[in-house]
Design an enzyme around this catalytic site. Structure first.
Site, mmCIF file in Angstrom:
data_model
loop_
_atom_site.group_PDB
_atom_site.id
_atom_site.type_symbol
_atom_site.label_atom_id
_atom_site.label_comp_id
_atom_site.label_asym_id
_atom_site.label_seq_id
_atom_site.Cartn_x
_atom_site.Cartn_y
_atom_site.Cartn_z
ATOM 1 N N ASP A 86 0.854 -1.181 0.000
ATOM 2 C CA ASP A 86 0.000 0.000 0.000
ATOM 3 C C ASP A 86 0.894 1.236 0.000
ATOM 4 O O ASP A 86 2.101 1.138 0.190
ATOM 5 C CB ASP A 86 -1.012 0.012 1.157
ATOM 6 N N TYR A 88 2.954 4.764 0.774
ATOM 7 C CA TYR A 88 3.597 5.324 1.959
ATOM 8 C C TYR A 88 2.574 6.130 2.747
ATOM 9 O O TYR A 88 1.735 6.827 2.171
ATOM 10 C CB TYR A 88 4.752 6.228 1.565
ATOM 11 N N PHE A 99 6.742 2.383 -4.283
ATOM 12 C CA PHE A 99 8.120 2.589 -3.834
ATOM 13 C C PHE A 99 8.696 3.962 -4.181
ATOM 14 O O PHE A 99 9.716 4.355 -3.639
ATOM 15 C CB PHE A 99 9.063 1.485 -4.368
ATOM 16 N N HIS A 209 10.885 -9.215 0.740
ATOM 17 C CA HIS A 209 10.628 -7.793 0.521
ATOM 18 C C HIS A 209 11.921 -6.999 0.750
ATOM 19 O O HIS A 209 12.760 -7.396 1.574
ATOM 20 C CB HIS A 209 9.550 -7.328 1.509
#
Length: 244
Positions: A86, A88, A99, A209
């Protein structure tokens, strides 16, 4: 990616979502059928009710343009998919691109690790040029409230992003999929099934991740995985250069 290749986005854009108005959010035309079908569905109606209620209650919602990835990267141009979870949840961070952050914003730890694995020292954290070159930077949930990660999870966004991912898998060829962490890797079956059904040429790369909590952890650490080298080689062999 080189330092010079990272171009700054428009710094004049608002920081927060102003209203639930998805029919008027800009997107590339070839995404519109998927979006319209979702908005007409029960999940789409429920999501709209939820977001209107949260905005009416004074919630601070990011990003200001939830469909920005779909505006900058038309379906027909997708050659790489990077799946985030989701947006930031800090003010001034979320851009509607997984990102990515605007120039002048401190790089979040996961993005720093992405650049480390790429082997570059960027001037800033904007991935706008990637999006313009065919890298779909898609979060599986497209809005979030300030300071509350995953606050809009399971409200309907996942039905839309699953439909978008399925459309990419059915259409884009060749295409690389970076699936980092369990949340993204849950989409691997959907991607492979849709691609196989239509004989699409895909490369699915999975690892932990890039978050500092997991980037070095076994059995599939992100750092040192060589995924970007592998993806570039695979795309180059298929005539797709300078995407990443």
């Amino acid at each position: 990616m080189t330092q010079a290749s990272l171009l700054p986005p428009d710094a004049s854009a608002p920081e927060v979502l102003q209203a639930w108005d998805p029919q008027h959010w800009p997107v590339a035309p070839d995404w519109r059928p998927v979006i319209d079908a979702f908005l007409a569905s029960p999940q789409g109606q429920r999501l709209g009710d939820f977001l209107r209620a949260r905005l009416a209650a004074g919630a601070t919602v990011f990003p200001p343009q939830p469909f920005r990835a779909l505006e900058l990267t038309p379906l027909q141009s997708v050659r790489v998919v990077i799946l985030g979870q989701d947006p930031y949840h800090g003010r001034g961070q979320a851009q509607g691109l997984a990102f990515s952050v605007a120039p002048g914003v401190r790089l979040p730890p996961s993005l720093r690790n992405i650049f480390q694995e790429l082997g570059v020292a960027p001037a800033h954290g904007s991935l706008v040029e990637w999006a313009q070159r065919g890298v779909l930077l898609l979060n599986t949930c497209l809005t979030v409230e300030e300071g509350q990660p995953a606050s809009h999870a399971r409200q309907g966004w996942e039905a839309l992003t699953d439909a978008l991912i399925a459309q990419v898998a059915a259409t884009a060829s060749p295409c690389v999929y970076f699936l980092w962490g369990a949340h993204a890797q849950a989409k691997a079956g959907l991607i492979r099934a849709e691609a196989a059904a239509r004989d699409r040429d895909v490369l699915v790369l999975e690892s932990n991740h890039p978050s500092p909590l997991s980037a070095r952890r076994g059995p599939a650490p992100f750092l040192g995985s060589g995924q970007f080298v592998q993806a570039r080689r695979w795309l180059s062999e298929r005539g797709q250069r300078d995407v990443l």
